[in-house]
Enzyme design. Structure first.
Site, mmCIF file in Angstrom:
data_model
loop_
_atom_site.group_PDB
_atom_site.id
_atom_site.type_symbol
_atom_site.label_atom_id
_atom_site.label_comp_id
_atom_site.label_asym_id
_atom_site.label_seq_id
_atom_site.Cartn_x
_atom_site.Cartn_y
_atom_site.Cartn_z
ATOM 1 N N VAL A 69 8.554 26.199 -33.351
ATOM 2 C CA VAL A 69 7.512 27.233 -33.415
ATOM 3 C C VAL A 69 7.619 28.004 -34.722
ATOM 4 C CG1 VAL A 69 6.614 29.315 -32.326
ATOM 5 C CG2 VAL A 69 7.369 27.405 -30.908
ATOM 6 N N LYS A 102 5.563 33.019 -16.584
ATOM 7 C CA LYS A 102 4.210 33.290 -17.097
ATOM 8 C C LYS A 102 3.368 34.018 -16.051
ATOM 9 C CE LYS A 102 4.585 29.159 -19.992
ATOM 10 N NZ LYS A 102 4.423 27.706 -19.995
#
Ligand code: HSE
Length: 439
Positions: free
Chosen positions: A14, A205
């Site tokens: 990332v 999440k």
């Protein structure tokens, strides 16, 4: 204007994606942000490792703390992952008055309440768009664009690995193990893939989604979590014959008696939008009372998509630098003193449709006995199917599959226990939920 200096904690997939994206779209990003964003420092574990990005202008070392302490760093980008060192460094950066951007769902789900309180005390912002559904701007949509709505429910495919495994089992006929290995090879499985297959990544999440949807504190320990490991090819096939697809969903639902937070494999009608989200793609459906249903679809993982969300947080952070703290977007969508302690319901009070698959000896009276138990517990049947099993599975056995109308989960579990206690039934039945959405 003076560029913004960013310090990276971690420069893996990332981080490299962020560095590359800032270079590739530099002009476009400056046009939007009004200032240049420069990654000036990065801390990594191994400085000799080859990086998949241009590192010539980055001072790379191994000391995370010195980046957090560096007065020339305006924004810290936390990409270490996990909830240990990442938490300590995030808190240290906040205490030093730095804005923090993170893609770390585990960190926010577990420590978000403490992190946001510290950020508010120190007048800084912690941004985490990349933590939920990767590149899909679901946090921004719920927190800002839907602020006029009372959000009634959110349902989403928020783990790409799980969705990839189920799609591959359904359409390619591959085994669970083969599909998981392929997800690992393609790079979207977690470092520890049990987080994906046991529903833990999705629970992280969903905890974040639930708090932003309903303005409640992050409550990871109240998310009912089931993975996909126990699903069989039988159940995927039976669901299909009854007009459903099995999807690993995260569901946050408001009810009159509190909030439901749950992650589990779910039967979704095959024509529903969520049923047709395949492979590693993510999709989140949000129902707001004024707008009705909306769906947000896209890539939930990967260097480019995750960097897209991280860099968007960076441009927002630049705007934050010139905003009065009282006018900033609240971390959990609602003003900090308006976070409510709405009860979170226990699993036994969840209400939805259910899929039950019981293995039984194929003899007279079985169906009558099963349906009597269901009726006794106020469970209404929506569909029923019997499939004889090949002799190798036990002579004269069958699977009985029942789909119920919406029923209280506690009653369904009690019914299953009573059914399994019959002499004709085997232990180890399958219980899945069924969800119907207004597309
Ligand atoms: N392992 C995660 C997934 C990566 O498969 O969705 C993105 O959070």
């Amino acid at each position: 204007m003076k560029p913004i200096n960013v310090g990276l904690l971690g420069l893996g997939t990332v981080g490299a994606g962020v560095v590359n994206l800032l270079a590739e779209n530099r002009d476009e990003i400056v046009r939007r942000a009004g200032r240049e964003i420069r990654v000036t420092r990065a801390a990594v574990r191994d400085t000799t490792k080859t990086r998949e990005c241009h590192v010539a202008e980055i001072d790379i070392g191994t000391d995370c703390q010195s980046i957090v302490d560096d007065p020339n760093i305006d924004v810290v980008l936390e990409l270490i992952g996990g909830d240990g060192m990442a938490f300590d460094l995030t808190m240290a950066a906040i205490e030093r008055g730095k804005h923090v951007i993170t893609a770390n769902k585990h960190l926010i789900a577990l420590h978000g309440n403490a992190i946001f309180a510290a950020a508010e005390r120190n007048n800084v912002v912690v941004s985490f768009e990349a933590a939920v559904a990767g590149g899909i701007p679901i946090i921004k949509a719920m927190r800002e664009s839907l602020s006029a709505n009372r959000i009634e429910w959110v349902a989403g495919i928020i783990n790409g690995t799980g969705n990839f495994i189920l799609s591959q089992m359904m359409f390619e006929g591959v085994s669970f193990e083969y599909a998981l290995a392929e997800a690992q090879r393609r790079g979207f499985a977690e470092a520890d893939p049990t987080f994906d297959i046991e529903g833990i990544d999705a629970a992280h999440k969903l905890a974040i989604i639930g708090s932003i949807a309903f303005g409640i504190p992050l409550s990871l320990d109240r998310v009912h979590t089931e993975g996909i490991r126990h699903l069989t090819a039988h159940d995927i096939a039976y669901a299909s014959q009854l007009g459903y697809r099995v999807k690993a969903l995260g569901i946050a639902k408001r009810t009159q008696n509190g909030v439901e937070l749950r992650v589990h494999p779910t039967l979704v009608p095959e024509k529903a939008l969520l049923a047709n989200v395949e492979n590693e793609k993510n999709a989140v459906m949000v129902y707001g009372d004024a707008l009705g249903p909306t769906v947000y679809y896209g890539a939930g993982a990967g260097a480019g998509p995750t960097a897209s969300a991280v860099v968007a947080d960076m441009t927002d952070t630049i705007r934050v630098l010139s905003t009065d703290p009282s006018g900033r977007v609240p971390h959990l969508a609602f003003q900090p003193d308006q976070i409510s302690n709405e009860p979170i319901r226990d699993r036994s009070d969840f209400e939805c449709g259910h899929y039950l698959r019981v293995q039984v000896a194929d003899q007279a009276g079985v169906m009558a006995a099963m349906t009597e138990v269901l009726a006794d517990l106020d469970i209404s049947i929506d569909a029923i199917l019997q499939k004889d099993l090949p002799a190798s599975n036990g002579e004269g056995d069958a699977h009985v599959i029942v789909i119920t109308k919406s029923a209280r989960e506690g009653n369904v579990l009690a019914a299953l226990e009573r059914i399994e206690a019959f002499e004709f039934a085997y232990a180890g039945s399958m219980h899945l939920r069924v969800a119907h959405f207004e597309d």
